[in-house]
Every structure is written in C-alpha cells, then in structure tokens.
Design a protein around this motif. Structure first.
Motif: not given
Length: 248
Positions: A102-107
């Motif tokens: 699973p992944a994401s970004s700071t935004s």
C-alpha cells in the motif's frame, strides 16, 4: 510484531525528522528513508514535476520493496499536489506497483489527516512561492477542506527551508494562524517540525499538521499500525480508524 514503513524523500534537507519520529515511536516501528533523485532543487512547477516523475519514484520504490516495507509514502508535498488530484493518484499507484505494498503521498496524507480530525477550515503556512502554494490550496479544496488563510514565504529551495531552526519555525507557524482556522497545515517535508509538534500546538491552542508528521501517520495507517501515541501532536494522539486506501 514490528512495522516497517518506507519513505521516498527528495534530496537532503529535513530527512532527520524520520529518525526523530522513529525514536519517539519506539522499538516496534522502523522508518527507512530512500533519497530520490532531485535534478534541480526548486519550488518551481517544472522542477517539481520532474522531482515527482514516475521514473524517479519507481526506482526508489523498488529499493523499498527490497527492504521489505509494509507501506510506502512519497514524502514530498509539492512534488505530489503539483500533479493535481488525478495525477497525484496515478503517482501513488505507480509507487504501489513498484513497491508492492500500500502506498500514498504527503498530499493525500494531509487530506486523510484532516478528515480523521474532522477539519473543514484550515490555515496553511507554506514556505513555497505563491503559485505553488495555491496548488496545495486547490488540492485541499478538491477534498472539501477550505483554506481560510494561505501564507507564502516564497522560499525557492528545499535546502534553505531545511536550515530553519526551532525559533524560526515556531514564529513562522504562529504568525500564519487564523482565528477561523480549526488547524494550521505546514506542507513542506523540507521543514524540520517533528521535535516541536506539542510545543507548536500549545502555542497555537489548536492542532498543527506538518508534512513529515502526516507522512509517517499515513504510512503507519496503511501498514495497519495506527494507534494513539503521545509526543507527536493531536493527530497521533487521536484514536485511529481502520486502514484504507490512499485517497481516504
């Protein structure tokens, strides 16, 4: 059982926030950082599009995959929101595919953190130039978070942002609060903040969400390691819900 969350971090500026958080979280959490290529250090749209390019992130994400992380976060706010909502979502999907977790970004971490705390109106204390900061406000607006005050310090390089110390950070955030804001968001992973989160909140009397803080919170959430923790602000102290996707 311990949890390992990996971070893709552009260049070198405030990456030492991550071992600081790791130490605060205790022995059950590891937060390895992979430094991604930054061909030009500039808070300028064209440079940010390059910093967050798919080829750059895929290379770093592959390294995180080899490290056996349970979640991956692209720890760069401007290098994610500059792509717009759909582009940032595609960017995260590329990291997920390359890292295999699973992944994401700071935004998206800011959006999910704001939703978690029930925030609808916020002030933004941005180190960026005005055109870049405006894109962050638009990103938040897409998620239903109203920016009632937007400050733009106009600092061009992450390297310069990374030199700001405790007193400068406290003054900067406090000066850019707004009485109508339920919280203050500080969207630059190049800015050191995590050692002073409780101090910032005590001074302002409201939650303060900062880039490296929300990045780690998001990663732990995705790894299924979200639980209340002290010393890292209201966000970490608040009971977590179940993990969900990067767009929350």
């Amino acid at each position: 059982m311990g949890h390992t969350v990996g971070f893709l971090y552009p260049g070198f500026s405030a990456e030492d926030d991550y071992p600081t958080i790791e130490q605060a979280l205790g022995d059950d959490v590891r937060l390895p950082v992979v430094h991604t290529t930054m061909r030009e250090d500039a808070h300028r749209v064209d440079a940010l599009l390059d910093i967050g390019g798919a080829d750059v992130l895929a290379e770093g994400a592959a390294t995180l995959r080899e490290a056996g992380v349970q979640a991956a976060v692209w720890a760069c706010t401007s290098g994610s929101f500059v792509f717009g909502w759909d582009g940032a979502a595609q960017q995260v999907e590329g990291v997920r595919e390359a890292a295999g977790v699973p992944a994401s970004s700071t935004s998206f971490a800011f959006v999910n953190a704001a939703r978690h705390l029930g925030l609808r109106r916020v002030a933004v204390a941005a180190t960026y130039p005005e055109d870049v900061a405006g894109r962050f406000a638009a990103f938040l607006a897409h998620a239903g978070v109203e920016v009632v005050s937007l400050s733009c310090e106009g600092i061009i390089t992450a390297a310069e942002v990374g030199t700001l110390g405790r007193d400068a950070v406290l003054e900067f955030v406090a000066a850019n609060d707004h009485p109508d804001a339920e919280a203050v968001l500080v969207p630059d992973t190049a800015l050191h903040t995590v050692a002073w989160l409780d101090e910032l909140e005590a001074r302002l009397g409201k939650p303060v969400l900062t880039a490296n803080q929300v990045s780690v919170w998001e990663g732990l959430r995705l790894a299924g390691a979200g639980r209340p923790r002290t010393g890292l602000g209201t966000l970490f102290a608040t009971e977590e819900g179940p993990p969900n996707g990067p767009i929350g």
